[in-house]
Write an enzyme that holds these catalytic residues in place. Structure first.
Site, mmCIF file in Angstrom:
data_model
loop_
_atom_site.group_PDB
_atom_site.id
_atom_site.type_symbol
_atom_site.label_atom_id
_atom_site.label_comp_id
_atom_site.label_asym_id
_atom_site.label_seq_id
_atom_site.Cartn_x
_atom_site.Cartn_y
_atom_site.Cartn_z
ATOM 1 N N THR A 50 0.816 -1.212 0.000
ATOM 2 C CA THR A 50 0.000 0.000 0.000
ATOM 3 C C THR A 50 0.858 1.274 0.000
ATOM 4 O O THR A 50 1.999 1.240 0.446
ATOM 5 C CB THR A 50 -0.860 -0.049 1.276
ATOM 6 N N ARG A 56 -13.613 -8.419 -0.411
ATOM 7 C CA ARG A 56 -12.872 -8.042 0.805
ATOM 8 C C ARG A 56 -12.405 -6.591 0.760
ATOM 9 O O ARG A 56 -11.900 -6.113 -0.253
ATOM 10 C CB ARG A 56 -11.663 -8.972 0.946
ATOM 11 N N GLY A 86 -9.983 -3.873 3.048
ATOM 12 C CA GLY A 86 -9.032 -3.802 4.169
ATOM 13 C C GLY A 86 -9.187 -2.514 4.960
ATOM 14 O O GLY A 86 -10.234 -1.848 4.923
ATOM 15 N N ASP A 87 -8.137 -2.146 5.648
ATOM 16 C CA ASP A 87 -8.170 -0.964 6.527
ATOM 17 C C ASP A 87 -7.977 0.350 5.769
ATOM 18 O O ASP A 87 -8.385 1.411 6.249
ATOM 19 C CB ASP A 87 -7.052 -1.067 7.580
ATOM 20 N N THR A 96 -0.011 0.737 6.796
ATOM 21 C CA THR A 96 0.146 -0.346 5.831
ATOM 22 C C THR A 96 0.389 -1.629 6.603
ATOM 23 O O THR A 96 1.106 -1.621 7.596
ATOM 24 C CB THR A 96 1.302 -0.095 4.856
ATOM 25 N N GLY A 97 -0.205 -2.696 6.145
ATOM 26 C CA GLY A 97 0.004 -3.961 6.845
ATOM 27 C C GLY A 97 -1.206 -4.846 6.709
ATOM 28 O O GLY A 97 -2.058 -4.626 5.836
ATOM 29 N N GLY A 135 -4.443 -5.721 6.978
ATOM 30 C CA GLY A 135 -5.562 -4.819 7.214
ATOM 31 C C GLY A 135 -6.542 -5.243 8.289
ATOM 32 O O GLY A 135 -7.050 -4.409 9.042
HETATM 33 N N1 ASP Z 1 -3.433 -2.674 4.590
HETATM 34 C C1 ASP Z 1 -3.710 -3.119 3.259
HETATM 35 C C2 ASP Z 1 -4.893 -4.040 3.274
HETATM 36 O O1 ASP Z 1 -5.003 -4.845 4.163
HETATM 37 C C3 ASP Z 1 -2.573 -3.837 2.637
HETATM 38 C C4 ASP Z 1 -1.266 -3.095 2.665
HETATM 39 O O2 ASP Z 1 -1.005 -2.325 3.554
HETATM 40 O O3 ASP Z 1 -0.489 -3.298 1.750
HETATM 41 O O4 ASP Z 1 -5.661 -3.977 2.347
#
Ligand code: ASP
Length: 340
Positions: free
Chosen positions: A208, A236, A238-239, A259-260, A262
Protein backbone atom coordinates in the site's frame (compact mmCIF):
# COMPACT_ATOMS: atom_id res chain seq x y z
CA UNK A 1 7.86 54.97 6.72
CA UNK A 2 7.60 53.67 10.29
CA UNK A 3 5.07 51.06 9.23
CA UNK A 4 7.39 49.92 6.43
CA UNK A 5 10.25 49.57 8.90
CA UNK A 6 8.14 47.51 11.31
CA UNK A 7 7.00 45.29 8.44
CA UNK A 8 10.59 44.78 7.38
CA UNK A 9 11.54 43.81 10.92
CA UNK A 10 8.61 41.37 11.06
CA UNK A 11 9.71 39.79 7.79
CA UNK A 12 13.28 39.37 8.95
CA UNK A 13 12.02 37.87 12.21
CA UNK A 14 9.64 35.49 10.42
CA UNK A 15 12.37 34.30 8.07
CA UNK A 16 14.81 33.75 10.89
CA UNK A 17 12.38 31.71 12.94
CA UNK A 18 11.44 29.67 9.84
CA UNK A 19 15.10 28.96 9.20
CA UNK A 20 15.63 27.92 12.80
CA UNK A 21 12.59 25.63 12.78
CA UNK A 22 13.36 24.33 9.33
CA UNK A 23 16.10 21.93 10.36
CA UNK A 24 13.98 19.56 12.36
CA UNK A 25 10.50 20.28 11.10
CA UNK A 26 9.09 17.58 8.82
CA UNK A 27 6.44 18.62 6.33
CA UNK A 28 5.82 15.43 4.36
CA UNK A 29 6.15 11.73 5.10
CA UNK A 30 5.30 8.82 2.79
CA UNK A 31 5.24 5.04 2.73
CA UNK A 32 5.13 2.55 -0.10
CA UNK A 33 4.20 -0.47 1.98
CA UNK A 34 5.77 -2.65 4.65
CA UNK A 35 6.73 -6.30 4.30
CA UNK A 36 9.47 -8.87 3.99
CA UNK A 37 11.76 -6.44 2.24
CA UNK A 38 15.31 -7.75 2.59
CA UNK A 39 18.41 -6.27 1.03
CA UNK A 40 19.65 -9.70 0.03
CA UNK A 41 16.51 -10.25 -2.09
CA UNK A 42 16.67 -6.88 -3.82
CA UNK A 43 18.64 -6.25 -7.02
CA UNK A 44 20.54 -2.97 -7.28
CA UNK A 45 18.33 -1.89 -10.21
CA UNK A 46 15.14 -2.64 -8.33
CA UNK A 47 16.30 -0.78 -5.25
CA UNK A 48 17.28 2.20 -7.39
CA UNK A 49 13.87 2.18 -9.05
CA UNK A 50 12.09 2.20 -5.67
CA UNK A 51 14.31 4.98 -4.37
CA UNK A 52 13.73 7.04 -7.51
CA UNK A 53 9.94 6.65 -7.32
CA UNK A 54 9.83 7.53 -3.61
CA UNK A 55 12.09 10.54 -4.21
CA UNK A 56 9.95 11.77 -7.08
CA UNK A 57 6.84 11.44 -4.91
CA UNK A 58 8.48 13.45 -2.12
CA UNK A 59 9.74 16.12 -4.53
CA UNK A 60 6.27 16.44 -6.02
CA UNK A 61 4.61 16.79 -2.63
CA UNK A 62 7.22 19.25 -1.40
CA UNK A 63 6.83 21.41 -4.49
CA UNK A 64 3.09 21.45 -3.91
CA UNK A 65 3.59 22.61 -0.33
CA UNK A 66 6.18 25.28 -1.11
CA UNK A 67 3.96 26.70 -3.83
CA UNK A 68 1.53 27.52 -1.04
CA UNK A 69 -1.02 24.80 -1.72
CA UNK A 70 -2.72 22.83 1.03
CA UNK A 71 -1.62 19.65 2.75
CA UNK A 72 -4.54 17.92 1.01
CA UNK A 73 -3.16 18.99 -2.39
CA UNK A 74 0.26 17.69 -1.38
CA UNK A 75 -1.10 14.32 -0.21
CA UNK A 76 -3.06 13.89 -3.44
CA UNK A 77 -0.16 14.91 -5.72
CA UNK A 78 2.29 12.69 -3.84
CA UNK A 79 0.02 9.65 -3.94
CA UNK A 80 -0.62 10.16 -7.68
CA UNK A 81 3.06 9.51 -8.33
CA UNK A 82 2.98 6.31 -6.29
CA UNK A 83 -0.34 5.18 -7.83
CA UNK A 84 1.03 5.77 -11.35
CA UNK A 85 4.14 3.70 -10.64
CA UNK A 86 3.88 -0.06 -11.28
CA UNK A 87 6.17 -0.67 -8.28
CA UNK A 88 3.56 -0.14 -5.58
CA UNK A 89 0.34 -1.94 -4.72
CA UNK A 90 -1.92 0.99 -5.58
CA UNK A 91 -3.26 2.29 -8.89
CA UNK A 92 -1.10 0.93 -11.74
CA UNK A 93 0.67 -1.72 -9.61
CA UNK A 94 -2.41 -2.93 -7.72
CA UNK A 95 -2.52 -6.62 -6.82
CA UNK A 96 -5.13 -9.03 -8.20
CA UNK A 97 -8.16 -10.47 -6.43
CA UNK A 98 -8.86 -14.20 -6.52
CA UNK A 99 -11.07 -13.56 -9.57
CA UNK A 100 -8.22 -11.84 -11.43
CA UNK A 101 -9.50 -8.30 -10.99
CA UNK A 102 -7.84 -5.19 -9.54
CA UNK A 103 -10.15 -3.82 -6.83
CA UNK A 104 -8.75 -0.70 -5.21
CA UNK A 105 -9.43 1.15 -1.98
CA UNK A 106 -8.38 4.66 -0.92
CA UNK A 107 -9.13 7.31 1.67
CA UNK A 108 -8.18 10.83 2.60
CA UNK A 109 -8.76 13.04 5.63
CA UNK A 110 -8.42 16.75 6.29
CA UNK A 111 -7.01 17.46 9.75
CA UNK A 112 -8.40 20.98 9.84
CA UNK A 113 -12.06 20.19 9.25
CA UNK A 114 -12.10 16.46 10.09
CA UNK A 115 -13.79 15.96 6.73
CA UNK A 116 -12.97 12.61 5.14
CA UNK A 117 -13.61 10.67 1.94
CA UNK A 118 -13.07 7.10 0.82
CA UNK A 119 -13.72 4.64 -1.98
CA UNK A 120 -13.54 0.85 -1.90
CA UNK A 121 -13.60 -1.94 -4.46
CA UNK A 122 -13.17 0.35 -7.47
CA UNK A 123 -11.86 -1.08 -10.73
CA UNK A 124 -11.80 1.71 -13.32
CA UNK A 125 -10.62 4.87 -11.53
CA UNK A 126 -7.03 5.67 -12.54
CA UNK A 127 -6.24 7.49 -9.29
CA UNK A 128 -8.44 6.23 -6.45
CA UNK A 129 -7.02 8.84 -4.05
CA UNK A 130 -8.64 11.57 -6.15
CA UNK A 131 -11.94 9.71 -6.02
CA UNK A 132 -11.66 9.62 -2.21
CA UNK A 133 -11.06 13.37 -2.23
CA UNK A 134 -14.03 13.92 -4.55
CA UNK A 135 -16.27 11.96 -2.17
CA UNK A 136 -15.06 14.21 0.65
CA UNK A 137 -15.43 17.49 -1.20
CA UNK A 138 -18.21 16.94 -3.69
CA UNK A 139 -20.69 14.70 -1.89
CA UNK A 140 -22.40 14.64 1.47
CA UNK A 141 -20.99 11.14 2.13
CA UNK A 142 -17.75 9.74 3.51
CA UNK A 143 -17.48 6.42 1.69
CA UNK A 144 -18.63 5.04 -1.66
CA UNK A 145 -18.03 1.54 -3.00
CA UNK A 146 -17.91 -0.30 -6.31
CA UNK A 147 -19.88 0.83 -9.32
CA UNK A 148 -21.54 3.73 -7.50
CA UNK A 149 -18.15 5.16 -6.62
CA UNK A 150 -17.07 4.78 -10.24
CA UNK A 151 -20.13 6.60 -11.59
CA UNK A 152 -19.52 9.36 -9.07
CA UNK A 153 -15.82 9.60 -10.00
CA UNK A 154 -16.73 9.91 -13.67
CA UNK A 155 -19.30 12.61 -12.91
CA UNK A 156 -16.61 14.41 -10.91
CA UNK A 157 -14.42 14.56 -14.00
CA UNK A 158 -11.80 12.02 -12.91
CA UNK A 159 -9.87 9.86 -15.37
CA UNK A 160 -11.58 6.53 -15.97
CA UNK A 161 -9.55 3.71 -17.55
CA UNK A 162 -10.13 0.25 -18.92
CA UNK A 163 -9.48 -2.21 -16.05
CA UNK A 164 -6.70 -3.68 -18.25
CA UNK A 165 -4.67 -0.55 -17.44
CA UNK A 166 -3.96 -1.99 -13.99
CA UNK A 167 -2.43 -5.24 -15.30
CA UNK A 168 1.22 -5.87 -14.46
CA UNK A 169 2.91 -9.20 -15.08
CA UNK A 170 4.53 -9.27 -11.67
CA UNK A 171 1.20 -8.95 -9.84
CA UNK A 172 -0.45 -11.47 -12.16
CA UNK A 173 2.30 -13.99 -11.45
CA UNK A 174 1.90 -13.22 -7.74
CA UNK A 175 -1.76 -14.16 -7.96
CA UNK A 176 -1.00 -17.46 -9.72
CA UNK A 177 1.49 -18.32 -6.99
CA UNK A 178 -0.97 -17.34 -4.25
CA UNK A 179 -3.70 -19.50 -5.80
CA UNK A 180 -1.33 -22.47 -5.87
CA UNK A 181 -0.43 -21.92 -2.25
CA UNK A 182 -4.08 -21.43 -1.33
CA UNK A 183 -4.95 -24.74 -2.87
CA UNK A 184 -2.69 -26.50 -0.40
CA UNK A 185 -4.35 -24.54 2.39
CA UNK A 186 -1.29 -22.99 3.88
CA UNK A 187 -1.51 -19.38 2.81
CA UNK A 188 -3.93 -18.67 5.65
CA UNK A 189 -1.10 -19.19 8.07
CA UNK A 190 0.47 -15.83 7.24
CA UNK A 191 4.03 -16.91 7.78
CA UNK A 192 7.10 -17.54 5.72
CA UNK A 193 6.54 -21.29 5.81
CA UNK A 194 8.49 -23.76 3.77
CA UNK A 195 6.05 -25.78 1.70
CA UNK A 196 6.28 -28.10 -1.26
CA UNK A 197 6.01 -24.98 -3.39
CA UNK A 198 8.76 -23.05 -1.69
CA UNK A 199 8.45 -20.12 0.65
CA UNK A 200 5.02 -18.65 1.08
CA UNK A 201 5.06 -15.00 0.32
CA UNK A 202 3.74 -13.16 3.34
CA UNK A 203 3.92 -9.95 1.34
CA UNK A 204 0.59 -10.80 -0.29
CA UNK A 205 -0.85 -8.43 2.27
CA UNK A 206 1.45 -5.48 1.69
CA UNK A 207 2.54 -2.71 -0.68
CA UNK A 208 0.00 0.00 0.00
CA UNK A 209 1.01 3.67 -0.35
CA UNK A 210 0.31 6.61 1.92
CA UNK A 211 1.24 10.20 2.65
CA UNK A 212 0.86 12.72 5.45
CA UNK A 213 1.57 16.43 4.91
CA UNK A 214 1.74 19.57 7.02
CA UNK A 215 1.23 22.81 5.11
CA UNK A 216 2.35 26.40 5.73
CA UNK A 217 -0.91 27.18 7.54
CA UNK A 218 -0.25 24.34 9.99
CA UNK A 219 -2.92 22.04 8.57
CA UNK A 220 -2.41 18.29 8.44
CA UNK A 221 -3.82 15.86 5.89
CA UNK A 222 -3.39 12.11 5.43
CA UNK A 223 -4.19 9.70 2.61
CA UNK A 224 -3.80 6.00 1.80
CA UNK A 225 -4.30 4.05 -1.44
CA UNK A 226 -4.10 0.31 -2.11
CA UNK A 227 -4.95 -2.67 -4.25
CA UNK A 228 -5.50 -4.55 -0.99
CA UNK A 229 -4.35 -8.12 -0.68
CA UNK A 230 -3.32 -10.57 -3.42
CA UNK A 231 -5.92 -13.30 -3.90
CA UNK A 232 -8.54 -11.47 -1.80
CA UNK A 233 -12.03 -12.87 -2.16
CA UNK A 234 -15.70 -11.98 -1.87
CA UNK A 235 -15.37 -8.18 -2.04
CA UNK A 236 -12.87 -8.04 0.80
CA UNK A 237 -12.06 -4.51 1.98
CA UNK A 238 -9.03 -3.80 4.17
CA UNK A 239 -8.17 -0.96 6.53
CA UNK A 240 -6.89 1.50 3.92
CA UNK A 241 -10.25 3.09 3.02
CA UNK A 242 -11.55 2.95 6.59
CA UNK A 243 -11.25 6.29 8.36
CA UNK A 244 -9.76 5.70 11.79
CA UNK A 245 -8.23 2.34 10.83
CA UNK A 246 -5.88 2.95 7.87
CA UNK A 247 -6.08 6.75 7.72
CA UNK A 248 -6.74 9.57 10.16
CA UNK A 249 -5.83 13.26 10.45
CA UNK A 250 -6.57 15.80 13.13
CA UNK A 251 -4.83 19.16 13.47
CA UNK A 252 -5.04 18.74 17.26
CA UNK A 253 -2.85 15.62 17.15
CA UNK A 254 -1.39 14.06 14.00
CA UNK A 255 -1.93 12.67 10.53
CA UNK A 256 -1.50 8.90 10.14
CA UNK A 257 -1.42 6.43 7.23
CA UNK A 258 -1.03 2.68 7.79
CA UNK A 259 0.15 -0.35 5.83
CA UNK A 260 0.00 -3.96 6.85
CA UNK A 261 -2.35 -6.82 7.50
CA UNK A 262 -5.56 -4.82 7.21
CA UNK A 263 -7.81 -7.02 9.33
CA UNK A 264 -5.63 -6.30 12.39
CA UNK A 265 -5.54 -2.59 11.63
CA UNK A 266 -9.32 -2.50 11.46
CA UNK A 267 -9.75 -4.42 14.72
CA UNK A 268 -7.30 -2.13 16.51
CA UNK A 269 -8.65 1.05 14.88
CA UNK A 270 -4.98 1.90 14.57
CA UNK A 271 -4.89 5.40 13.07
CA UNK A 272 -7.52 6.84 15.37
CA UNK A 273 -6.10 5.07 18.40
CA UNK A 274 -2.78 6.88 17.87
CA UNK A 275 -4.56 10.23 17.68
CA UNK A 276 -6.67 9.38 20.75
CA UNK A 277 -3.62 8.39 22.79
CA UNK A 278 -2.01 11.72 21.94
CA UNK A 279 -5.17 13.62 22.79
CA UNK A 280 -6.27 11.81 25.95
CA UNK A 281 -2.94 10.64 27.37
CA UNK A 282 -0.75 13.41 26.09
CA UNK A 283 1.68 10.94 24.50
CA UNK A 284 4.14 12.04 21.83
CA UNK A 285 3.40 10.89 18.28
CA UNK A 286 6.29 8.41 18.45
CA UNK A 287 5.17 6.89 21.77
CA UNK A 288 1.54 6.67 20.71
CA UNK A 289 2.43 5.05 17.38
CA UNK A 290 4.71 2.53 19.06
CA UNK A 291 2.09 1.62 21.68
CA UNK A 292 -0.56 0.99 19.04
CA UNK A 293 1.73 -0.97 16.72
CA UNK A 294 2.69 -3.13 19.72
CA UNK A 295 -1.00 -3.95 20.19
CA UNK A 296 -1.21 -5.02 16.53
CA UNK A 297 1.91 -7.15 16.93
CA UNK A 298 0.66 -8.85 20.10
CA UNK A 299 -2.52 -9.83 18.31
CA UNK A 300 -0.47 -11.41 15.52
CA UNK A 301 -0.71 -8.65 12.93
CA UNK A 302 2.19 -7.09 11.09
CA UNK A 303 2.89 -3.95 9.12
CA UNK A 304 3.84 -0.37 9.77
CA UNK A 305 2.65 3.20 9.66
CA UNK A 306 3.71 6.78 9.18
CA UNK A 307 2.63 9.64 11.43
CA UNK A 308 3.34 13.36 11.44
CA UNK A 309 2.20 15.63 14.24
CA UNK A 310 1.10 19.25 14.16
CA UNK A 311 4.60 20.44 15.12
CA UNK A 312 6.34 18.53 12.36
CA UNK A 313 7.56 15.54 14.39
CA UNK A 314 7.61 12.35 12.41
CA UNK A 315 7.60 8.64 13.25
CA UNK A 316 7.64 5.61 10.94
CA UNK A 317 7.52 2.40 12.99
CA UNK A 318 7.04 -1.08 11.50
CA UNK A 319 7.31 -4.65 12.77
CA UNK A 320 8.18 -6.21 9.42
CA UNK A 321 11.60 -6.61 7.80
CA UNK A 322 11.29 -3.35 5.94
CA UNK A 323 9.04 -0.54 4.83
CA UNK A 324 9.44 1.74 1.82
CA UNK A 325 9.38 5.20 3.35
CA UNK A 326 10.63 8.75 3.07
CA UNK A 327 10.47 12.23 4.51
CA UNK A 328 11.00 15.85 3.57
CA UNK A 329 11.83 18.59 6.06
CA UNK A 330 10.73 22.21 5.73
CA UNK A 331 14.11 23.10 4.20
CA UNK A 332 13.60 20.52 1.44
CA UNK A 333 15.92 17.77 2.67
CA UNK A 334 14.72 14.43 1.33
CA UNK A 335 15.42 11.09 2.96
CA UNK A 336 14.39 7.69 1.64
CA UNK A 337 14.72 4.39 3.52
CA UNK A 338 13.76 0.82 2.81
CA UNK A 339 15.26 -1.58 5.36
CA UNK A 340 15.31 -1.69 9.13
N1 ASP B 1 -3.43 -2.67 4.59
C1 ASP B 1 -3.71 -3.12 3.26
C2 ASP B 1 -4.89 -4.04 3.27
O1 ASP B 1 -5.00 -4.84 4.16
C3 ASP B 1 -2.57 -3.84 2.64
C4 ASP B 1 -1.27 -3.10 2.67
O2 ASP B 1 -1.01 -2.33 3.55
O3 ASP B 1 -0.49 -3.30 1.75
O4 ASP B 1 -5.66 -3.98 2.35
Amino acid sequence: MRIKFIMLLLCVFANTSFAQDAKEKYVLVIHGGAGTILKKNMSAEKEAAYRAALTLALQTGYKTLTSGKTSLDAVEATIHILEDSPLFNAGKGAVFTHDGRNEMDASVMDGKTLMAGAVAGVTTIKNPISAARAVMEKSEHVMMVGQGAEVFAKQSGLTIVNPKYFYTKERWDGLQQAIKEDSIKTVLDHGNKKTKLGTINRDYKFGTVGAVALDKSGNLAAGTSTGGMTNKKYGRVGDSPIIGAGTYANNATAGISCTGWGEFYIRNVVAHDISAMMEYKNLSVADAAKAVLDKVGKMGGDGGLIALDKLGNVTMPFNTEGMYRGTVTADGKIEVQIYK
